[in-house]
Design a protein around this motif. Structure first.
Motif, PDB file in Angstrom:
ATOM      1  N   MET A 247      20.757  10.768  24.522  1.00  0.00           N
ATOM      2  CA  MET A 247      21.262   9.876  23.675  1.00  0.00           C
ATOM      3  C   MET A 247      22.457  10.553  22.870  1.00  0.00           C
ATOM      4  O   MET A 247      22.514  11.486  22.453  1.00  0.00           O
TER       5      MET A 247
ATOM      6  N   THR B 275      24.571   9.223  19.690  1.00  0.00           N
ATOM      7  CA  THR B 275      24.390   8.345  18.449  1.00  0.00           C
ATOM      8  C   THR B 275      25.542   8.607  17.762  1.00  0.00           C
ATOM      9  O   THR B 275      26.167   9.589  17.338  1.00  0.00           O
TER      10      THR B 275
ATOM     11  N   GLU C 142      26.637   7.111  14.078  1.00  0.00           N
ATOM     12  CA  GLU C 142      25.898   6.726  12.925  1.00  0.00           C
ATOM     13  C   GLU C 142      27.046   6.063  11.976  1.00  0.00           C
ATOM     14  O   GLU C 142      28.018   6.363  11.945  1.00  0.00           O
TER      15      GLU C 142
ATOM     16  N   GLU D 269      33.181   5.660  18.625  1.00  0.00           N
ATOM     17  CA  GLU D 269      32.268   6.647  19.093  1.00  0.00           C
ATOM     18  C   GLU D 269      33.054   7.863  20.112  1.00  0.00           C
ATOM     19  O   GLU D 269      33.872   7.431  20.631  1.00  0.00           O
TER      20      GLU D 269
ATOM     21  N   ASP E 288      31.924   9.863  23.334  1.00  0.00           N
ATOM     22  CA  ASP E 288      30.981  10.422  23.964  1.00  0.00           C
ATOM     23  C   ASP E 288      31.324  11.318  24.854  1.00  0.00           C
ATOM     24  O   ASP E 288      30.591  11.455  26.011  1.00  0.00           O
TER      25      ASP E 288
ATOM     26  N   ARG F 136      24.512   0.899  26.441  1.00  0.00           N
ATOM     27  CA  ARG F 136      24.361   1.118  24.961  1.00  0.00           C
ATOM     28  C   ARG F 136      23.642   0.135  24.251  1.00  0.00           C
ATOM     29  O   ARG F 136      23.749  -0.932  24.789  1.00  0.00           O
TER      30      ARG F 136
ATOM     31  N   THR G 260      23.924   1.888  13.654  1.00  0.00           N
ATOM     32  CA  THR G 260      23.936   3.217  14.621  1.00  0.00           C
ATOM     33  C   THR G 260      24.004   2.726  16.084  1.00  0.00           C
ATOM     34  O   THR G 260      23.422   1.865  16.557  1.00  0.00           O
TER      35      THR G 260
ATOM     36  N   VAL H  90      23.909   3.589  19.948  1.00  0.00           N
ATOM     37  CA  VAL H  90      23.283   4.720  20.761  1.00  0.00           C
ATOM     38  C   VAL H  90      24.011   4.696  22.067  1.00  0.00           C
ATOM     39  O   VAL H  90      23.871   3.299  22.643  1.00  0.00           O
TER      40      VAL H  90
ATOM     41  N   ALA I 262      22.549   5.348  25.504  1.00  0.00           N
ATOM     42  CA  ALA I 262      21.513   6.237  26.405  1.00  0.00           C
ATOM     43  C   ALA I 262      21.688   6.480  27.716  1.00  0.00           C
ATOM     44  O   ALA I 262      22.326   5.663  28.537  1.00  0.00           O
TER      45      ALA I 262
END
Ligand code: NAG
Ligand code: NAG
Ligand code: NAG
Ligand code: NAG
Ligand code: NAG
Ligand code: NAG
Length: 319
Positions: A97, A99, A101, A159, A161, A284, A299, A301, A303
């Motif tokens: 994951m 994340t 936040e 994000e 990533d 996501r 939050t 995520v 994944a």
């Protein structure tokens, strides 16, 4: 007119010729023998073509995953890593994951390097196109003290990533429990993958394998991945889709004990293995919260998951 009538009232037959030749005789008998052998041996004895078949299987699948993993210093249980949670025939086990936040609605710089800029004019080309994380505003703002990025409106901060994290390796030891009931409507034949030979004490400790426990309905994730000829580390890192196939191929003329499921395993998204553009499987989702003053934040995520599809097929026949 008269000739038509006489032509009509006639009888004709073919004249047969007996050829007394060893060669032609042998060829004739061999061809006859081949045809008879085909019908008796293949069509009747082997394929049993005189039987009625039913492939319209009715099936229900229930699944349950068990095991605990540790990820980012947190113990993860089933509710954390399995989605969707209903225990259907298609489910994902999250292995990794990313994340982000405390995202609020607002304005912030993009996070992808292709949005770097030095002036607002570098950003106008992104206007009226979807950005990676939000709607571009056309302004160039500071990402940090040294780097400038185009600004977006959306959930902020954007994000990132590209960070590398390691997957939850304990997934390899998780177990999947599969309950499958089937019915063939033509013959009103019902059966489940819990065979009468499976006892309560056996099911508490058994794990499926292809040699000694071919009917145990509990599958270790690592074994499933191995039987599908995949490497667990690569799969857990990038995600993927694994098919667990349950085949019910039965001859109902034989005893009920001989109608048993056969399990096989395969990777279903074989395309994403070869294709470098979009390798693996990820998705996501977000968890939403409210601050004391009533504004929403979330939050996010991303994944990476191994998705399991339980596919049931059947073919039964009966005279
Ligand atoms: C964006 O970054 C690349 C490489 O880091 C650089 O060559 C390019 O000039 C930058 N673009 C702008 C508009 O700053
Ligand atoms: C700014 O962010 C970039 C990309 O994350 C990073 O490479 C760079 O070191 C950062 N600069 C400072 C001064 O923090
Ligand atoms: C899985 O279980 C085996 C034996 O129970 C253990 O040796 C192994 O370390 C476990 N693997 C992981 C990744 O926890
Ligand atoms: C199907 O079989 C069940 C019991 O095995 C029986 O109760 C039911 O009436 C049968 N249904 C039909 C349509 O024959
Ligand atoms: C099956 O059982 C035999 C004998 O108990 C054992 O030697 C073998 O390793 C087992 N095979 C598997 C795949 O567990
Ligand atoms: C609500 O609180 C958040 C931080 O807790 C703050 O950023 C935001 O500006 C506040 N909104 C209002 C309307 O006061």
């Amino acid at each position: 007119m008269w000739s038509c009538i006489t032509d009509f009232f006639t009888y004709e037959t073919t004249k047969s010729v007996v050829v007394k030749s060893w060669t032609i005789g042998i060829i004739n008998r061999v061809v006859q023998l081949l045809i008879i052998t085909y019908f008796v041996g293949w069509v009747f004895l082997y394929e049993k073509a005189y039987q009625i078949r039913d492939t319209a299987i009715e099936s229900s699948v229930m699944t349950k995953v068990k095991g605990f993993g540790v990820y980012n210093n947190r113990v993860m249980d089933v509710a954390d890593y399995v989605t969707p949670t209903q225990g259907a025939s298609v489910f994902c086990i999250i292995t990794k994951m990313i994340t982000t936040e405390n995202q609020f609605q607002g304005y912030c710089p993009e996070s992808e390097t292709k949005y770097n800029c030095t002036h607002d004019s570098d950003c106008t080309k992104f206007l009226n196109k979807p950005g990676s994380n939000g709607i571009p505003t056309g302004r160039c703002v500071h990402f940090n003290s040294s780097l400038m990025m185009c600004e977006i409106q959306g959930w902020c901060p954007a994000e990132i990533d590209t960070i590398t994290t390691s997957p939850m390796m304990e997934v390899e030891n998780f177990t999947i429990f599969i309950k499958n009931s089937i019915r063939f409507p033509t013959f009103n034949y019902t059966k489940g993958n819990f065979l009468p030979t499976i006892t309560d004490s056996y099911i508490k400790k058994c794990n499926f394998d292809l040699v000694n426990n071919t009917y145990c309905p509990i599958f270790r994730v690592g074994d499933v991945v191995r039987y599908a000829q995949q490497n667990f580390n690569i799969l857990a890192n990038k995600g993927g889709v694994i098919g667990i196939k349950i085949g019910w191929i039965c001859d109902l003329d034989k005893s009920d004990d001989e109608c048993n499921p056969s399990y096989s395993f395969t990777r279903l998204d074989a395309m994403s293995q070869k294709n470098a553009v979009s390798p693996g499987y990820n998705f996501r989702f977000a968890k939403y919260y409210k601050t004391e003053n009533g504004t929403d934040y979330r939050t996010l995520v991303k994944a990476y998951a191994i998705r399991f599809d339980v596919l049931v097929n059947g073919n039964v026949r009966e005279s």
